[in-house]
Design a protein around this motif. Sequence first.
Motif, PDB file in Angstrom:
ATOM      1  N   ASP A 145      46.068  44.378  37.906  1.00  0.00           N
ATOM      2  CA  ASP A 145      46.757  43.276  38.591  1.00  0.00           C
ATOM      3  C   ASP A 145      48.124  42.974  37.989  1.00  0.00           C
ATOM      4  OD1 ASP A 145      45.886  42.243  36.204  1.00  0.00           O
ATOM      5  OD2 ASP A 145      45.072  40.377  37.051  1.00  0.00           O
ATOM      6  N   GLN A 189      51.490  44.272  38.194  1.00  0.00           N
ATOM      7  CA  GLN A 189      52.366  45.171  38.929  1.00  0.00           C
ATOM      8  C   GLN A 189      53.729  44.557  39.222  1.00  0.00           C
ATOM      9  OE1 GLN A 189      50.477  47.692  42.017  1.00  0.00           O
ATOM     10  NE2 GLN A 189      48.674  46.395  41.752  1.00  0.00           N
ATOM     11  N   ARG A 190      53.978  43.365  38.693  1.00  0.00           N
ATOM     12  CA  ARG A 190      55.287  42.743  38.858  1.00  0.00           C
ATOM     13  C   ARG A 190      56.154  43.128  37.672  1.00  0.00           C
ATOM     14  NH1 ARG A 190      54.673  36.844  40.044  1.00  0.00           N
ATOM     15  NH2 ARG A 190      54.214  36.659  37.820  1.00  0.00           N
ATOM     16  N   SER A 230      53.329  51.136  34.833  1.00  0.00           N
ATOM     17  CA  SER A 230      52.742  52.352  35.391  1.00  0.00           C
ATOM     18  C   SER A 230      53.791  53.447  35.521  1.00  0.00           C
ATOM     19  CB  SER A 230      52.117  52.069  36.762  1.00  0.00           C
ATOM     20  OG  SER A 230      53.121  51.884  37.749  1.00  0.00           O
ATOM     21  N   GLN A 285      55.547  53.177  38.914  1.00  0.00           N
ATOM     22  CA  GLN A 285      56.593  52.153  39.029  1.00  0.00           C
ATOM     23  C   GLN A 285      57.814  52.490  38.181  1.00  0.00           C
ATOM     24  OE1 GLN A 285      54.011  48.447  38.544  1.00  0.00           O
ATOM     25  NE2 GLN A 285      55.400  47.802  40.171  1.00  0.00           N
ATOM     26  N   ALA A 292      55.616  45.384  32.893  1.00  0.00           N
ATOM     27  CA  ALA A 292      54.949  44.820  34.060  1.00  0.00           C
ATOM     28  C   ALA A 292      54.075  43.656  33.606  1.00  0.00           C
ATOM     29  CB  ALA A 292      54.103  45.871  34.755  1.00  0.00           C
ATOM     30  N   GLU A 344      52.273  40.625  42.016  1.00  0.00           N
ATOM     31  CA  GLU A 344      52.285  41.633  43.061  1.00  0.00           C
ATOM     32  C   GLU A 344      53.290  42.748  42.777  1.00  0.00           C
ATOM     33  OE1 GLU A 344      52.906  39.750  46.798  1.00  0.00           O
ATOM     34  OE2 GLU A 344      50.991  38.678  46.764  1.00  0.00           O
ATOM     35  N   TYR A 345      53.076  43.878  43.409  1.00  0.00           N
ATOM     36  CA  TYR A 345      53.887  45.076  43.221  1.00  0.00           C
ATOM     37  C   TYR A 345      55.351  44.779  43.534  1.00  0.00           C
ATOM     38  CZ  TYR A 345      54.664  50.159  43.216  1.00  0.00           C
ATOM     39  OH  TYR A 345      55.080  51.431  42.917  1.00  0.00           O
ATOM     40  N   THR A 346      56.239  45.125  42.612  1.00  0.00           N
ATOM     41  CA  THR A 346      57.668  44.858  42.787  1.00  0.00           C
ATOM     42  C   THR A 346      58.273  45.792  43.827  1.00  0.00           C
ATOM     43  OG1 THR A 346      57.988  43.989  40.560  1.00  0.00           O
ATOM     44  CG2 THR A 346      59.925  44.911  41.661  1.00  0.00           C
ATOM     45  N   THR A 347      58.962  45.199  44.786  1.00  0.00           N
ATOM     46  CA  THR A 347      59.695  45.976  45.791  1.00  0.00           C
ATOM     47  C   THR A 347      61.176  45.612  45.815  1.00  0.00           C
ATOM     48  OG1 THR A 347      59.153  44.351  47.509  1.00  0.00           O
ATOM     49  CG2 THR A 347      57.665  46.241  47.267  1.00  0.00           C
TER      50      THR A 347
END
Length: 254
Positions: A151, A153-154, A174, A177, A200, A204-207
């Motif tokens: 969890d 992933q930011r 990761s 990422q 990280a 939430e996953y950074t976009t």
Amino acid sequence: MKKILVVGATGSIGQHVVAEALKQGYQVRALVRNPNKARFDDRVEIFIGDLTRAETLKGITDGVDGIIFTQGNYADPEHVDYQGVRTIINLLNGRRTKLVLMSTIYSILAVNDQRFDNGCAWKRRTERLVRASKQPYTIVRPSWFDCNKADEQRLFITQGRTDYTLSANDGGVSRRQLAETLVQALTIPEAEHKTIELFAEKGEYTTDFYGLFATAIADIPKANFDGINDSDSRPVISEPQYVIQDLQKISEHN
């Protein structure tokens, strides 16, 4: 930017970088020392060469708009990491090319730990070569690969942080990422001339990579070619004489 070179393409990060670059529509040239390890998409151009043998790298930068360096070799960091980057920078002959260098969070520490010290010293010297080249660049110092929780992933950035434990407790990011960050750095204006440490955290996953890089401060030119918040833990004056000469030559000729 159309065509990029990935150095260290068969490594655990380089493979992700190649895949991400293809996903983003780049033409990819992959430097490969052992062709038997080159299991890439047919769209990838394979360039067989050895970073420790400059004569095998002639022509490697022809036609490329950007270079991502992902190689890492703690057994021979002087020749693979440092001299390999020096050779490729010199082959550019001053032609404007975006450089993205994967380094390490420990490059700015003056540690007395044989697990890290020699390799980190050469990473620091390699970073200085990139800054001395006067090319557009981004230097990314990743934390421990894949040591983040599911969890976490930011992505977040620090600069010049030195409170490390020299263990995975320092944080993780990761491989996927990290590779995405390296590829995004090629063209995002907010990434220009910046040196960052990448981690990280829970989230939430950074976009939004524009927003991510905007949190960092750009480097300013320094006599020792260090990053904006780097401590002077490895004074240039104490470096090997040929390293000092390399910095002077690259700075003067670019």
